[in-house]
Design a protein around this motif. Structure first.
Motif, PDB file in Angstrom:
ATOM      1  N   ASN A  77      97.979  24.846  -2.698  1.00 32.11           N
ATOM      2  CA  ASN A  77      96.781  25.631  -2.371  1.00 32.11           C
ATOM      3  C   ASN A  77      97.150  25.701  -0.833  1.00 32.11           C
ATOM      4  OD1 ASN A  77      95.687  25.715  -4.994  1.00 32.11           O
ATOM      5  ND2 ASN A  77      93.784  25.322  -4.003  1.00 32.11           N
ATOM      6  N   ILE A  78      97.696  24.688   0.034  1.00 37.68           N
ATOM      7  CA  ILE A  78      97.937  24.941   1.233  1.00 37.68           C
ATOM      8  C   ILE A  78      98.937  25.887   1.303  1.00 37.68           C
ATOM      9  CG2 ILE A  78      98.896  23.652   3.217  1.00 37.68           C
ATOM     10  CD1 ILE A  78      97.249  20.962   2.165  1.00 37.68           C
ATOM     11  N   ALA A  79     100.181  25.539   0.602  1.00 36.84           N
ATOM     12  CA  ALA A  79     101.133  26.857   0.890  1.00 36.84           C
ATOM     13  C   ALA A  79     100.946  28.277   0.372  1.00 36.84           C
ATOM     14  CB  ALA A  79     102.455  26.218  -0.437  1.00 36.84           C
ATOM     15  N   ASN A  80     100.012  28.330  -0.803  1.00 36.74           N
ATOM     16  CA  ASN A  80      99.572  29.540  -1.082  1.00 36.74           C
ATOM     17  C   ASN A  80      98.802  30.345   0.060  1.00 36.74           C
ATOM     18  OD1 ASN A  80     100.429  29.575  -3.584  1.00 36.74           O
ATOM     19  ND2 ASN A  80      98.456  28.935  -4.477  1.00 36.74           N
ATOM     20  N   ILE A  81      97.946  29.553   0.928  1.00 39.83           N
ATOM     21  CA  ILE A  81      97.142  30.122   2.001  1.00 39.83           C
ATOM     22  C   ILE A  81      98.203  30.364   3.342  1.00 39.83           C
ATOM     23  CG2 ILE A  81      95.194  29.988   3.479  1.00 39.83           C
ATOM     24  CD1 ILE A  81      93.864  28.637   1.413  1.00 39.83           C
ATOM     25  N   GLY A  82      98.898  29.307   3.598  1.00 37.83           N
ATOM     26  CA  GLY A  82      99.566  29.223   4.941  1.00 37.83           C
ATOM     27  C   GLY A  82     100.915  29.983   4.439  1.00 37.83           C
ATOM     28  N   LEU A 205     103.646  17.196  -2.198  1.00 36.56           N
ATOM     29  CA  LEU A 205     103.223  18.134  -1.253  1.00 36.56           C
ATOM     30  C   LEU A 205     103.998  18.943  -0.623  1.00 36.56           C
ATOM     31  CD1 LEU A 205     100.576  15.451   0.842  1.00 36.56           C
ATOM     32  CD2 LEU A 205      99.770  17.754  -0.417  1.00 36.56           C
ATOM     33  N   THR A 206     105.226  18.431  -0.770  1.00 38.81           N
ATOM     34  CA  THR A 206     106.281  19.400  -0.130  1.00 38.81           C
ATOM     35  C   THR A 206     107.403  19.893  -1.022  1.00 38.81           C
ATOM     36  OG1 THR A 206     107.628  17.081   0.077  1.00 38.81           O
ATOM     37  CG2 THR A 206     106.184  18.002   2.053  1.00 38.81           C
ATOM     38  N   ILE A 207     108.298  19.159  -1.518  1.00 49.03           N
ATOM     39  CA  ILE A 207     109.180  19.765  -2.525  1.00 49.03           C
ATOM     40  C   ILE A 207     108.778  20.407  -3.800  1.00 49.03           C
ATOM     41  CG2 ILE A 207     111.266  19.088  -3.973  1.00 49.03           C
ATOM     42  CD1 ILE A 207     111.921  16.928  -1.828  1.00 49.03           C
ATOM     43  N   VAL A 208     107.686  19.511  -4.423  1.00 54.70           N
ATOM     44  CA  VAL A 208     107.334  20.103  -5.650  1.00 54.70           C
ATOM     45  C   VAL A 208     106.281  21.451  -5.446  1.00 54.70           C
ATOM     46  CG1 VAL A 208     105.781  19.565  -7.760  1.00 54.70           C
ATOM     47  CG2 VAL A 208     107.485  18.111  -6.771  1.00 54.70           C
ATOM     48  N   ALA A 209     105.390  21.076  -4.245  1.00 54.37           N
ATOM     49  CA  ALA A 209     104.253  22.125  -4.037  1.00 54.37           C
ATOM     50  C   ALA A 209     104.903  23.569  -3.660  1.00 54.37           C
ATOM     51  CB  ALA A 209     103.502  21.716  -3.040  1.00 54.37           C
ATOM     52  N   ILE A 210     105.968  23.563  -2.823  1.00 53.62           N
ATOM     53  CA  ILE A 210     106.712  24.656  -2.443  1.00 53.62           C
ATOM     54  C   ILE A 210     107.480  25.210  -3.579  1.00 53.62           C
ATOM     55  CG2 ILE A 210     108.618  25.505  -0.803  1.00 53.62           C
ATOM     56  CD1 ILE A 210     107.754  23.381   1.100  1.00 53.62           C
ATOM     57  N   GLY A 211     108.242  24.516  -4.449  1.00 56.58           N
ATOM     58  CA  GLY A 211     108.967  24.919  -5.424  1.00 56.58           C
ATOM     59  C   GLY A 211     108.117  25.781  -6.526  1.00 56.58           C
ATOM     60  N   THR A 212     106.801  25.063  -6.746  1.00 57.84           N
ATOM     61  CA  THR A 212     106.232  25.764  -7.742  1.00 57.84           C
ATOM     62  C   THR A 212     105.082  26.802  -7.138  1.00 57.84           C
ATOM     63  OG1 THR A 212     104.118  23.856  -7.260  1.00 57.84           O
ATOM     64  CG2 THR A 212     105.908  23.386  -9.179  1.00 57.84           C
ATOM     65  N   SER A 213     104.991  26.870  -5.847  1.00 59.83           N
ATOM     66  CA  SER A 213     104.325  27.872  -5.331  1.00 59.83           C
ATOM     67  C   SER A 213     105.493  29.438  -4.994  1.00 59.83           C
ATOM     68  CB  SER A 213     104.163  27.699  -3.799  1.00 59.83           C
ATOM     69  OG  SER A 213     102.956  26.850  -3.772  1.00 59.83           O
ATOM     70  N   LEU A 214     106.815  29.066  -5.309  1.00 59.29           N
ATOM     71  CA  LEU A 214     107.708  30.431  -5.219  1.00 59.29           C
ATOM     72  C   LEU A 214     107.221  31.258  -6.116  1.00 59.29           C
ATOM     73  CD1 LEU A 214     111.163  28.591  -4.719  1.00 59.29           C
ATOM     74  CD2 LEU A 214     109.804  29.619  -3.107  1.00 59.29           C
ATOM     75  N   PRO A 215     106.718  31.325  -7.444  1.00 61.57           N
ATOM     76  CA  PRO A 215     106.134  32.484  -7.963  1.00 61.57           C
ATOM     77  C   PRO A 215     105.278  33.028  -7.401  1.00 61.57           C
ATOM     78  CG  PRO A 215     106.539  30.264  -9.504  1.00 61.57           C
ATOM     79  CD  PRO A 215     106.714  29.954  -8.002  1.00 61.57           C
ATOM     80  N   TYR A 302     101.345  26.363   8.520  1.00 59.50           N
ATOM     81  CA  TYR A 302     101.813  25.824   7.426  1.00 59.50           C
ATOM     82  C   TYR A 302     103.093  25.129   7.907  1.00 59.50           C
ATOM     83  CZ  TYR A 302     104.005  24.617   3.058  1.00 59.50           C
ATOM     84  OH  TYR A 302     104.450  24.235   1.758  1.00 59.50           O
ATOM     85  N   PHE A 303     104.133  25.787   8.614  1.00 61.73           N
ATOM     86  CA  PHE A 303     105.298  25.026   9.020  1.00 61.73           C
ATOM     87  C   PHE A 303     104.957  23.726  10.120  1.00 61.73           C
ATOM     88  CE2 PHE A 303     107.001  29.248   7.938  1.00 61.73           C
ATOM     89  CZ  PHE A 303     108.104  28.909   6.902  1.00 61.73           C
ATOM     90  N   GLY A 304     103.805  24.074  10.805  1.00 62.43           N
ATOM     91  CA  GLY A 304     103.339  22.893  11.751  1.00 62.43           C
ATOM     92  C   GLY A 304     102.823  21.729  10.835  1.00 62.43           C
ATOM     93  N   TYR A 305     102.314  22.057   9.439  1.00 57.31           N
ATOM     94  CA  TYR A 305     101.756  20.983   8.547  1.00 57.31           C
ATOM     95  C   TYR A 305     102.996  20.293   8.199  1.00 57.31           C
ATOM     96  CZ  TYR A 305     100.419  19.191   4.279  1.00 57.31           C
ATOM     97  OH  TYR A 305     100.223  18.078   3.099  1.00 57.31           O
ATOM     98  N   LEU A 306     104.059  20.917   7.654  1.00 65.55           N
ATOM     99  CA  LEU A 306     105.153  20.459   7.260  1.00 65.55           C
ATOM    100  C   LEU A 306     106.054  19.551   8.294  1.00 65.55           C
ATOM    101  CD1 LEU A 306     107.051  23.284   5.307  1.00 65.55           C
ATOM    102  CD2 LEU A 306     105.592  21.402   4.404  1.00 65.55           C
ATOM    103  N   ILE A 307     105.865  19.726   9.495  1.00 62.34           N
ATOM    104  CA  ILE A 307     106.424  19.069  10.597  1.00 62.34           C
ATOM    105  C   ILE A 307     105.508  17.770  10.547  1.00 62.34           C
ATOM    106  CG2 ILE A 307     106.993  18.944  13.061  1.00 62.34           C
ATOM    107  CD1 ILE A 307     107.593  22.174  12.976  1.00 62.34           C
ATOM    108  N   TRP A 308     104.216  18.187  10.786  1.00 59.14           N
ATOM    109  CA  TRP A 308     103.400  16.767  10.907  1.00 59.14           C
ATOM    110  C   TRP A 308     103.557  15.963   9.736  1.00 59.14           C
ATOM    111  CZ3 TRP A 308      97.969  17.117   8.950  1.00 59.14           C
ATOM    112  CH2 TRP A 308      97.233  16.119   9.529  1.00 59.14           C
TER     113      TRP A 308
END
Length: 318
Positions: A77-82, A205-215, A302-308
């Motif tokens: 959800n974070i990835a979808n919005i950001g 939150l990272t690898i799996v979330a980004i991967g499953t948000s690619l669709p 979103y990219f700031g969140y990933l760095i954090w």
């Protein structure tokens, strides 16, 4: 280390392929049923692009890794919005329909609030899951009840022209590939978490979330480029609804128990803020366009969140 990476990569490829074809088959079936463009985006396309999250969470919960499932739901959800909405608005400014603000946004806000309640006590149980699923049933009923016919010919080029039998066959095949891909992804992700010394929540939150948000990213950018904006925004809101009301309950049903404290203390508050920002943007830009400046701000956040998140993990946080 190499084998888990291969498993994650192969799993993501399988999920991307199966999700894309699943969406096409499901949308073809829905069009034959006479559903509107917005409703197709809010339900069929959103369900199709959320199917990887649902299957991954199911497998993770069955494998005794509920934190990966929880991280997948929140992180997607974070990835979808950001990430997804931000990049889509950067590519093409998106018109905002008032019906989204009036009808779909309150459902998303309610689902986000209920998810916060479920995570507040650090324990995700069957009662929490039942409440989330009850809101899912109500949301689907509300969306179908409020649906109105629209110009379906506008999306004729986006929806495959399939017979009902062929569409159902594709649904079965793609679901089987999705299950196999998610198996590899969950195993590889859990092994990576152990080898890197980070929590399964962070991997979710990272690898799996980004991967499953690619669709969602592919569907939204393609829809925006082809000027099918109802499908783009409807897909994001609908996908976030499904993630909170269909993905998050899975660990509560299959592996009830304590959640990683960081999920409620760090990641959910960010999701809540982003959802409120999304609501404010849609209200402000109703009957107008969501332009590149808000899109850049969402993507940067979103990219700031990933760095954090990376710094917190390397520093010993979860």
């Amino acid at each position: 280390m190499l084998l888990p990476l291969i498993a994650v990569a192969a799993g993501l490829v399988a999920l991307l392929w199966s999700a894309d074809h699943f969406v096409g088959a499901a949308a073809a079936t829905a069009r034959r049923a006479g559903m509107s463009t917005m409703l197709v985006g809010m339900t069929i396309v959103a369900l199709g692009t959320s199917a990887p999250e649902i299957v991954v969470s199911l497998m993770a919960s069955l494998d005794g890794i509920p934190d990966l499932a929880t991280g997948n739901a929140l992180g997607s959800n974070i990835a979808n919005i950001g990430l997804v909405l931000g990049i889509t608005a950067l590519v093409v400014p998106i018109p905002v329909r008032f019906s989204i603000v009036r009808r779909e946004l309150p459902l998303l806000l309610g689902a986000t609030g209920l998810a916060g309640y479920a995570l507040a006590n650090g324990h995700l149980g069957r009662m929490d899951a039942a409440l989330l699923i009850a809101l899912l049933v109500f949301s689907l009923w509300w969306l179908f009840r409020a649906d109105t016919p629209d110009a379906k010919e506008e999306v004729a080029g986006e929806i495959p022209d399939m017979t009902l039998a062929r569409a159902l066959l594709w649904l079965v095949v793609t679901l089987a590939v999705m299950v196999a891909g998610s198996r590899g992804l969950v195993w590889g992700a859990s092994e990576l978490a152990r080898s890197m010394g980070v929590s399964e929540l962070v991997i979710g939150l990272t690898i799996v979330a980004i991967g499953t948000s690619l669709p969602e990213l592919v569907a939204c950018v393609a829809s925006a480029l082809k000027r099918h904006h109802d499908l783009a925004i409807g897909n994001i809101i609908g996908s976030n609804l499904f993630n909170l009301l269909a993905v998050l309950p899975v660990p509560g049903l299959l592996a009830p128990g304590p959640t990683d404290p960081a999920a409620g203390e760090r990641d959910y508050p960010l999701l809540l803020v982003l959802t409120l920002v999304l609501g404010a943007l849609l209200l402000w830009h109703r009957r107008n366009h969501l332009g590149r400046l808000p899109g850049a701000a969402l993507a940067a956040s979103y990219f700031g969140y990933l760095i954090w998140l990376g710094k917190a993990s390397l520093g010993g946080g979860s």
